[in-house]
Design an enzyme around this catalytic site. Structure first.
Site, PDB file in Angstrom:
ATOM      1  N   LYS A  22      32.597  22.619  36.759  1.00  0.00           N
ATOM      2  CA  LYS A  22      33.528  23.600  37.616  1.00  0.00           C
ATOM      3  C   LYS A  22      33.240  24.998  38.215  1.00  0.00           C
ATOM      4  CE  LYS A  22      36.327  26.004  34.164  1.00  0.00           C
ATOM      5  NZ  LYS A  22      36.560  27.379  35.343  1.00  0.00           N
ATOM      6  N   ASN A  23      32.510  25.669  37.386  1.00  0.00           N
ATOM      7  CA  ASN A  23      32.360  27.346  37.722  1.00  0.00           C
ATOM      8  C   ASN A  23      31.718  27.513  38.764  1.00  0.00           C
ATOM      9  OD1 ASN A  23      34.214  28.028  36.501  1.00  0.00           O
ATOM     10  ND2 ASN A  23      32.721  28.509  34.746  1.00  0.00           N
ATOM     11  N   ARG A  93      41.874  31.881  37.926  1.00  0.00           N
ATOM     12  CA  ARG A  93      40.673  32.969  38.096  1.00  0.00           C
ATOM     13  C   ARG A  93      40.463  32.480  39.602  1.00  0.00           C
ATOM     14  NH1 ARG A  93      41.479  37.743  36.408  1.00  0.00           N
ATOM     15  NH2 ARG A  93      39.262  38.933  36.347  1.00  0.00           N
ATOM     16  N   CYS A 117      42.847  32.264  32.461  1.00  0.00           N
ATOM     17  CA  CYS A 117      42.574  31.851  31.213  1.00  0.00           C
ATOM     18  C   CYS A 117      43.310  33.109  31.279  1.00  0.00           C
ATOM     19  CB  CYS A 117      41.468  30.905  30.626  1.00  0.00           C
ATOM     20  SG  CYS A 117      41.245  29.551  30.457  1.00  0.00           S
ATOM     21  N   ARG A 122      40.663  41.683  32.524  1.00  0.00           N
ATOM     22  CA  ARG A 122      40.007  40.983  33.583  1.00  0.00           C
ATOM     23  C   ARG A 122      39.554  41.190  34.950  1.00  0.00           C
ATOM     24  NH1 ARG A 122      39.697  33.841  33.055  1.00  0.00           N
ATOM     25  NH2 ARG A 122      37.711  34.524  33.463  1.00  0.00           N
ATOM     26  N   PRO A 123      39.000  42.781  34.717  1.00  0.00           N
ATOM     27  CA  PRO A 123      39.361  43.229  36.029  1.00  0.00           C
ATOM     28  C   PRO A 123      37.837  43.157  36.928  1.00  0.00           C
ATOM     29  CG  PRO A 123      37.960  44.842  34.290  1.00  0.00           C
ATOM     30  CD  PRO A 123      38.307  43.736  33.868  1.00  0.00           C
ATOM     31  N   ILE A 124      38.502  43.463  38.457  1.00  0.00           N
ATOM     32  CA  ILE A 124      37.457  43.028  39.321  1.00  0.00           C
ATOM     33  C   ILE A 124      36.708  44.420  40.328  1.00  0.00           C
ATOM     34  CG2 ILE A 124      38.694  41.140  39.135  1.00  0.00           C
ATOM     35  CD1 ILE A 124      40.030  41.632  41.970  1.00  0.00           C
ATOM     36  N   ASP A 125      36.770  45.419  39.136  1.00  0.00           N
ATOM     37  CA  ASP A 125      36.443  46.439  39.869  1.00  0.00           C
ATOM     38  C   ASP A 125      34.593  46.297  40.697  1.00  0.00           C
ATOM     39  OD1 ASP A 125      36.084  45.827  37.120  1.00  0.00           O
ATOM     40  OD2 ASP A 125      34.520  47.560  37.060  1.00  0.00           O
ATOM     41  N   GLN A 126      34.199  45.337  39.741  1.00  0.00           N
ATOM     42  CA  GLN A 126      32.598  44.949  40.393  1.00  0.00           C
ATOM     43  C   GLN A 126      32.844  44.144  41.263  1.00  0.00           C
ATOM     44  OE1 GLN A 126      30.224  46.926  38.858  1.00  0.00           O
ATOM     45  NE2 GLN A 126      31.602  47.919  38.090  1.00  0.00           N
ATOM     46  N   ASP A 305      31.455  30.281  27.015  1.00  0.00           N
ATOM     47  CA  ASP A 305      32.389  28.614  27.382  1.00  0.00           C
ATOM     48  C   ASP A 305      31.869  27.744  26.641  1.00  0.00           C
ATOM     49  OD1 ASP A 305      32.774  30.307  29.251  1.00  0.00           O
ATOM     50  OD2 ASP A 305      32.307  29.874  30.747  1.00  0.00           O
ATOM     51  N   ARG A 397      42.545  21.747  33.200  1.00  0.00           N
ATOM     52  CA  ARG A 397      41.794  22.877  34.794  1.00  0.00           C
ATOM     53  C   ARG A 397      40.104  22.643  34.256  1.00  0.00           C
ATOM     54  NH1 ARG A 397      41.987  28.053  32.431  1.00  0.00           N
ATOM     55  NH2 ARG A 397      40.381  28.357  34.302  1.00  0.00           N
TER      56      ARG A 397
HETATM   57  N1  EPU Z   1      34.230  42.143  34.046  1.00  0.00           N
HETATM   58  C1  EPU Z   1      34.318  43.974  34.865  1.00  0.00           C
HETATM   59  N2  EPU Z   1      34.117  43.895  36.116  1.00  0.00           N
HETATM   60  C2  EPU Z   1      34.322  43.039  36.754  1.00  0.00           C
HETATM   61  C3  EPU Z   1      34.221  41.513  37.401  1.00  0.00           C
HETATM   62  C4  EPU Z   1      33.924  41.317  34.960  1.00  0.00           C
HETATM   63  O1  EPU Z   1      34.166  44.490  33.127  1.00  0.00           O
HETATM   64  O2  EPU Z   1      34.785  43.287  38.423  1.00  0.00           O
HETATM   65  C5  EPU Z   1      33.318  41.896  33.094  1.00  0.00           C
HETATM   66  C6  EPU Z   1      34.706  41.032  32.866  1.00  0.00           C
HETATM   67  O3  EPU Z   1      35.800  41.910  32.214  1.00  0.00           O
HETATM   68  C7  EPU Z   1      33.623  40.483  31.546  1.00  0.00           C
HETATM   69  C8  EPU Z   1      32.036  40.398  31.638  1.00  0.00           C
HETATM   70  O4  EPU Z   1      32.268  41.122  32.950  1.00  0.00           O
HETATM   71  O5  EPU Z   1      33.786  41.138  30.362  1.00  0.00           O
HETATM   72  C9  EPU Z   1      31.553  39.164  32.239  1.00  0.00           C
HETATM   73  O6  EPU Z   1      32.582  38.579  34.166  1.00  0.00           O
HETATM   74  P1  EPU Z   1      32.478  37.530  34.674  1.00  0.00           P
HETATM   75  O7  EPU Z   1      33.079  38.508  36.373  1.00  0.00           O
HETATM   76  O8  EPU Z   1      31.308  37.217  34.511  1.00  0.00           O
HETATM   77  O9  EPU Z   1      32.975  36.661  34.139  1.00  0.00           O
HETATM   78  P2  EPU Z   1      34.048  36.015  35.210  1.00  0.00           P
HETATM   79  O10 EPU Z   1      33.510  35.302  36.811  1.00  0.00           O
HETATM   80  O11 EPU Z   1      35.449  36.036  35.923  1.00  0.00           O
HETATM   81  C10 EPU Z   1      33.243  33.144  34.900  1.00  0.00           C
HETATM   82  C11 EPU Z   1      33.862  31.554  34.087  1.00  0.00           C
HETATM   83  C12 EPU Z   1      34.146  31.743  33.187  1.00  0.00           C
HETATM   84  C13 EPU Z   1      32.612  32.551  31.905  1.00  0.00           C
HETATM   85  C14 EPU Z   1      32.885  33.792  32.812  1.00  0.00           C
HETATM   86  C15 EPU Z   1      31.117  34.140  31.713  1.00  0.00           C
HETATM   87  C16 EPU Z   1      34.640  30.704  36.355  1.00  0.00           C
HETATM   88  C17 EPU Z   1      36.152  30.432  37.180  1.00  0.00           C
HETATM   89  N3  EPU Z   1      34.356  31.071  35.818  1.00  0.00           N
HETATM   90  O12 EPU Z   1      34.047  34.089  35.168  1.00  0.00           O
HETATM   91  O13 EPU Z   1      34.360  30.729  33.048  1.00  0.00           O
HETATM   92  O14 EPU Z   1      33.156  32.445  31.109  1.00  0.00           O
HETATM   93  O15 EPU Z   1      32.032  33.614  34.041  1.00  0.00           O
HETATM   94  O16 EPU Z   1      30.027  33.397  32.057  1.00  0.00           O
HETATM   95  O17 EPU Z   1      33.900  30.906  37.241  1.00  0.00           O
HETATM   96  C18 EPU Z   1      35.600  29.060  31.685  1.00  0.00           C
HETATM   97  O18 EPU Z   1      34.611  28.550  32.682  1.00  0.00           O
HETATM   98  O19 EPU Z   1      35.824  29.035  30.236  1.00  0.00           O
HETATM   99  C19 EPU Z   1      36.137  30.555  32.166  1.00  0.00           C
HETATM  100  C20 EPU Z   1      36.401  31.283  30.923  1.00  0.00           C
END
Ligand code: EPU
Length: 427
Positions: A22-23, A93, A117, A122-126, A305, A397
């Site tokens: 999926k991811n 997401r 989820c 879940r910020p997107i600042d990065q 996960d 999903r």
């Molecule tokens: N974070 C920030 N700022 C950002 C982005 C992330 O502070 O701009 C923090 C998050 O809050 C979190 C950490 O960094 O504490 C890791 O977040 P990451 O960006 O790695 O997560 P994601 O890309 O939003 C993906 C998977 C998730 C999985 C995580 C960690 C997808 C679509 N989602 O999420 O998958 O838990 O990586 O491996 O790829 C799932 O499949 O059930 C799922 C939730």
């Protein structure tokens, strides 16, 4: 409203096939926007997050043809729109990957803030930091994120946290930017490598994916490709845990055992037998399961996960286990549901203490997110009696054809919709 009805207590036996990840798929499908010809993507999982991705591509103007159940031909030559509205983006997401892909294609993007989820903040600042570094301006306009760049130029990007999504988004935006982009403190998950391999198969120049420094030299043109998505290590891990929780003996096929190592190591530690083959793992139990400690971390640490599924297995182990969530703020919301099934778990912030009770009992429960739902399926299969799981749209999903797959190894699981349940009750 659909639900799963599971009659538990049967050890699972036989072979089960894992689908595409999926991811990885939810990033690779938007990445097709960057292709200047058509591309064929194989081993695409049959899950609702993928359907949403494909629908967004179609709504943007792409031609999307299903060649087989798991294979799509995508041509984005006709795409003129760079706008992903709220109705589409709110459903998952991963809609944030359209930001990077559209920015990389057009130098601009307008995408609604993503859904997904509920795992806490879940910020997107990065992600924004990476887009800014490449020369894009951004603003948040009534829930829409607007990005625009006169020209995307390679740059150095250092992530303050290890993030899968921002690493992939930076790759998508940088692949056609002018010059060299260096991503530091990059995430190293197998799906990062898969996205890089997909882009490289079209002529991109990405090196270092899978390490914490990724170098991307921008190219002008991406040609056609045929590419197969890697197997889903979390789906595989979920089936492995289901096999162990039911005391079964299951061959999980179509996997890359190396990707499963963080899961395999922990499972072996608690007494599960695992034998690795080239593209399969056999999982069986012939003795008691024992307590352990787990802390979830970015790859190659134990994957967040898989945390709810492993916690479920630990309710069946001897002794008291400690599970610490190291990635998300709120990933123990499923615990209340497991307690309904007889689990003895207490949670303090990001730490769960699990007193193994050795058994679970069937109960009506609710999936509160995707992996929580997977954990409840495992609990239902292992429990004595009947478990009914509501809100299974969360599970759909990320797990394609899960009932058929589990029935194939002896799981007694059925999807029913509430009206038919009402009819049955009325009779
Ligand atoms: N974070 C920030 N700022 C950002 C982005 C992330 O502070 O701009 C923090 C998050 O809050 C979190 C950490 O960094 O504490 C890791 O977040 P990451 O960006 O790695 O997560 P994601 O890309 O939003 C993906 C998977 C998730 C999985 C995580 C960690 C997808 C679509 N989602 O999420 O998958 O838990 O990586 O491996 O790829 C799932 O499949 O059930 C799922 C939730």
């Amino acid at each position: 409203m659909d639900k799963y009805v599971i009659r538990g207590g049967n050890p699972l036996h036989g072979d089960i096939l894992v689908s595409g990840a999926k991811n990885a798929a939810v990033a690779i499908i938007p990445a097709a926007l960057l292709c200047d010809e058509e591309c064929i993507i194989e081993n695409v999982p049959n899950i609702s997050d993928v359907s949403i991705c494909l629908r967004i591509l179609y709504e943007l103007g792409a031609q999307v043809d299903m060649l087989k159940k798991d294979t799509y031909r995508i041509s984005c030559k006709g795409v003129r729109s760079f706008n992903v509205p709220y109705e589409s983006a709110k459903q998952m997401r991963a809609s944030y990957y359209f930001l990077g892909a559209l920015l990389g294609k057009f130098g601009k993007a307008r995408v609604s803030m993503p859904g997904g989820c509920p795992l806490g903040d879940r910020p997107i600042d990065q992600h924004i930091k990476a887009f800014n570094a490449l020369g894009a301006r951004h603003c948040n306009d009534h829930g829409m994120i607007d990005l625009a760049a006169d020209k995307l130029r390679g740059n150095q990007i250092y992530f303050d946290v290890v993030t899968v999504g921002a690493t992939m988004n930076a790759m998508l935006a940088a692949v056609k930017a002018e010059g060299l982009t260096i991503i530091e403190n990059a995430a190293k998950e197998p799906h990062i490598v898969d996205l890089a391999n997909f882009l490289n198969s079209m002529g991109a120049d990405i090196m270092g994916a899978g390490t914490d420094v990724i170098k991307i030299r921008g190219v002008k043109y991406l040609h056609s490709t045929t590419y197969a998505v890697i197997p889903d290590q979390i789906e595989a891990g979920t089936f492995m845990v289901a096999a162990a929780a039911t005391g079964g003996d299951v061959m999980v096929r179509g996997v890359i055992p190396k990707h499963l190592e963080p899961i395999t190591k922990k499972m072996k530690k608690i007494g599960v037998n695992i034998e690795e083959f080239d593209d399969a793992v056999r999982v069986w139990v012939d003795g008691p399961l024992v307590k352990t400690s787990i802390k979830t971390q970015p790859h190659p640490g134990f994957p967040t996960d898989m945390q709810p599924q492993m916690a479920t297995l630990l309710t069946l182990a001897e002794g008291t286990s400690i599970v610490t969530e190291g990635v998300w703020e709120q990933r123990f919301r499923y615990v209340d549901e497991l307690r309904r099934m007889g689990a003895d778990i207490s949670v303090d912030g990001k730490v769960a203490v699990i007193a193994g009770t050795g058994k679970l009992m069937g109960a009506p429960v609710k999936a509160c997110d995707l992996r929580a739902g997977a954990a409840l399926v495992i609990a239902g299969l292992a429990a004595q009696g009947v478990t009914e799981i509501e809100d299974i749209h969360h599970i759909e999903r990320g797990y394609g054809d899960i009932e058929e797959k589990l029935r194939g190894i002896g799981g007694c699981i059925e999807k029913v919709s509430s009206p038919s349940v009402r009819v049955k009750k009325a009779l």
